[in-house]
Scaffold this motif. Structure first.
Motif, short mmCIF file in Angstrom:
data_model
loop_
_atom_site.label_atom_id
_atom_site.label_comp_id
_atom_site.label_asym_id
_atom_site.label_seq_id
_atom_site.Cartn_x
_atom_site.Cartn_y
_atom_site.Cartn_z
N TYR A 194 0.76 -1.35 0.01
CA TYR A 194 0.14 0.03 0.00
C TYR A 194 0.94 1.14 -0.16
O TYR A 194 0.62 2.09 -0.71
N TYR A 195 1.70 1.05 0.85
CA TYR A 195 2.74 2.36 0.96
C TYR A 195 3.52 2.69 -0.34
O TYR A 195 3.58 3.63 -0.92
N VAL A 196 4.06 1.55 -0.75
CA VAL A 196 5.14 1.47 -2.01
C VAL A 196 4.31 2.09 -3.24
O VAL A 196 4.74 2.89 -4.02
N VAL A 197 2.84 1.61 -3.33
CA VAL A 197 2.20 1.90 -4.54
C VAL A 197 2.01 3.39 -4.47
O VAL A 197 2.12 4.15 -5.80
N PHE A 198 1.68 3.87 -3.41
CA PHE A 198 1.54 5.60 -3.41
C PHE A 198 2.78 6.30 -3.29
O PHE A 198 2.88 7.52 -3.51
N GLU A 199 3.96 5.59 -3.12
CA GLU A 199 5.29 6.35 -3.31
C GLU A 199 6.13 5.69 -4.44
O GLU A 199 7.48 5.69 -4.07
N TRP A 200 5.48 5.26 -5.48
CA TRP A 200 5.98 4.53 -6.63
C TRP A 200 7.21 5.62 -7.11
O TRP A 200 8.10 4.89 -7.65
N SER A 201 6.86 6.66 -7.14
CA SER A 201 7.77 7.55 -7.84
C SER A 201 9.20 7.36 -7.26
O SER A 201 10.11 7.64 -7.90
N TYR A 202 9.17 7.35 -6.16
CA TYR A 202 10.35 7.06 -5.35
C TYR A 202 11.00 5.61 -5.47
O TYR A 202 12.18 5.41 -5.80
N TYR A 203 10.23 4.67 -5.00
CA TYR A 203 10.54 3.20 -5.04
C TYR A 203 10.74 2.84 -6.50
O TYR A 203 11.66 1.78 -6.69
N ILE A 254 12.62 -1.57 -1.46
CA ILE A 254 11.21 -1.84 -1.14
C ILE A 254 11.01 -2.90 -0.16
O ILE A 254 9.77 -2.65 0.64
N TYR A 255 11.73 -3.87 0.40
CA TYR A 255 11.66 -4.65 1.30
C TYR A 255 12.15 -4.35 2.63
O TYR A 255 11.80 -4.81 3.60
N ARG A 256 12.56 -3.07 2.83
CA ARG A 256 13.24 -2.64 3.98
C ARG A 256 12.32 -1.75 4.97
O ARG A 256 12.43 -0.56 5.17
N ILE A 257 11.26 -2.83 5.42
CA ILE A 257 10.25 -2.00 6.27
C ILE A 257 10.80 -1.81 7.66
O ILE A 257 9.99 -1.05 8.17
N TRP A 258 11.94 -2.37 7.97
CA TRP A 258 12.18 -1.59 9.31
C TRP A 258 12.79 -0.40 9.52
O TRP A 258 13.11 0.13 10.40
N ASP A 259 12.93 0.37 8.37
CA ASP A 259 13.24 1.95 8.22
C ASP A 259 11.87 2.79 8.23
O ASP A 259 12.01 3.79 8.14
N GLY A 260 10.89 1.91 8.42
CA GLY A 260 9.55 2.59 8.36
C GLY A 260 8.95 2.43 7.05
O GLY A 260 9.50 1.83 5.90
#
Length: 278
Positions: A75-84, A91-97
């Protein structure tokens, strides 16, 4: 507080909790894991009162937890796709928030519905069982954002934060690169905590909640607070660069939950009470 005590306190807010060889264990992950464990323990206690056995809760969590984490991240990655799209390795680094609560809820709801059908259980009862503890987990989890210095609001001043009578360690952590920010993580954490206590104090009252209504109350409470708190944040996920996604979704959930709750009461008065159990 002398200088040595202050330095110790500030050091405790380092995003890295400890190291295991070359690997770093971050406070973000520790806090989230602690919130999940506490939620499971409380769900097990409540499950005994309404006829949901411990193994069923463990099995449900084993499916719902990983799926909700993945869906929250997607969900987060989709709406921040311009960055990711330019940083695929992150993409997999969920421990960074960067996991979205609403994304996690969507994944969890779908999982519980499928799980309940396979086990021939009431999905509404499972939702009611878990809704309060999920709210508690959300309250605790926001402190992971605090350690990462994220999910904060707009710029403010030291004087404003002091006038809120906040503890010094919160004020210090809200000083990011020399600028103070509103601790919106704290506002949402407290809002969720109050909601948790309201739900657990009311759910055992006779003839108050029918199946599914604790879930709807949770959704109404959380979405109402999230709508206003989201408007204060500086890191909101945006739709068409103008609409805050979480505000729009909060509004839909708030109106939809109230409508669904009232319609079910009117059209399905025969629904069982929550305390009837499984």
């Amino acid at each position: 507080m002398d200088e040595s005590e202050l330095n110790f306190l500030l050091a405790a807010l380092n995003p890295i909790a400890f190291k295991l060889g070359p690997s770093e264990v971050r406070w973000y992950g520790v806090i989230i894991a602690s919130a999940v464990i506490l939620a499971i323990i409380l769900a097990i206690f409540e499950g005994k009162k309404i006829g949901i056995d411990e193994d069923t809760i463990y099995d449900m969590v084993l499916w719902a937890l990983p799926i909700s984490i993945v869906s929250a991240r997607l969900y987060y990655v989709v709406f921040e796709w311009s960055y990711y799209s330019q940083h695929l390795s992150e993409i997999y680094r969920i421990w960074d928030g960067g996991i979205a609560i609403y994304g996690g809820l969507i994944g969890a709801i779908i999982t519980v519905v499928v799980f309940s059908q396979r086990r021939h259980l009431s999905a509404w009862l499972l939702f009611d069982l878990t809704a309060p503890v999920v709210l508690l987990a959300q309250s605790i989890g926001r402190w992971g954002n605090f350690v990462n210095q994220e999910a904060h609001g707009g710029k403010t001043t030291l004087e404003v934060l002091q006038n809120l009578h906040l503890p010094g360690f919160i004020i210090n952590q809200m000083n990011i690169d020399g600028t103070y920010y509103q601790p919106t993580f704290l506002y949402e954490s407290l809002w969720s905590l109050v909601g948790f206590f309201i739900l657990i104090s009311l759910r055992h009252r006779l003839h108050l909640f029918k199946r599914g209504e604790i879930l709807f109350t949770y959704l109404i409470w959380y979405s109402f607070g999230r709508f206003f708190i989201e408007g204060m944040r500086t890191d909101s996920l945006m739709l068409f660069s103008t609409i805050r996604v979480s505000q729009l979704l909060s509004l839909v959930i708030f109106v939809g939950s109230i409508s669904w709750l009232l319609l079910r009461r009117y059209w399905e008065p025969q629904n069982q009470w929550y305390l009837d159990g499984q």
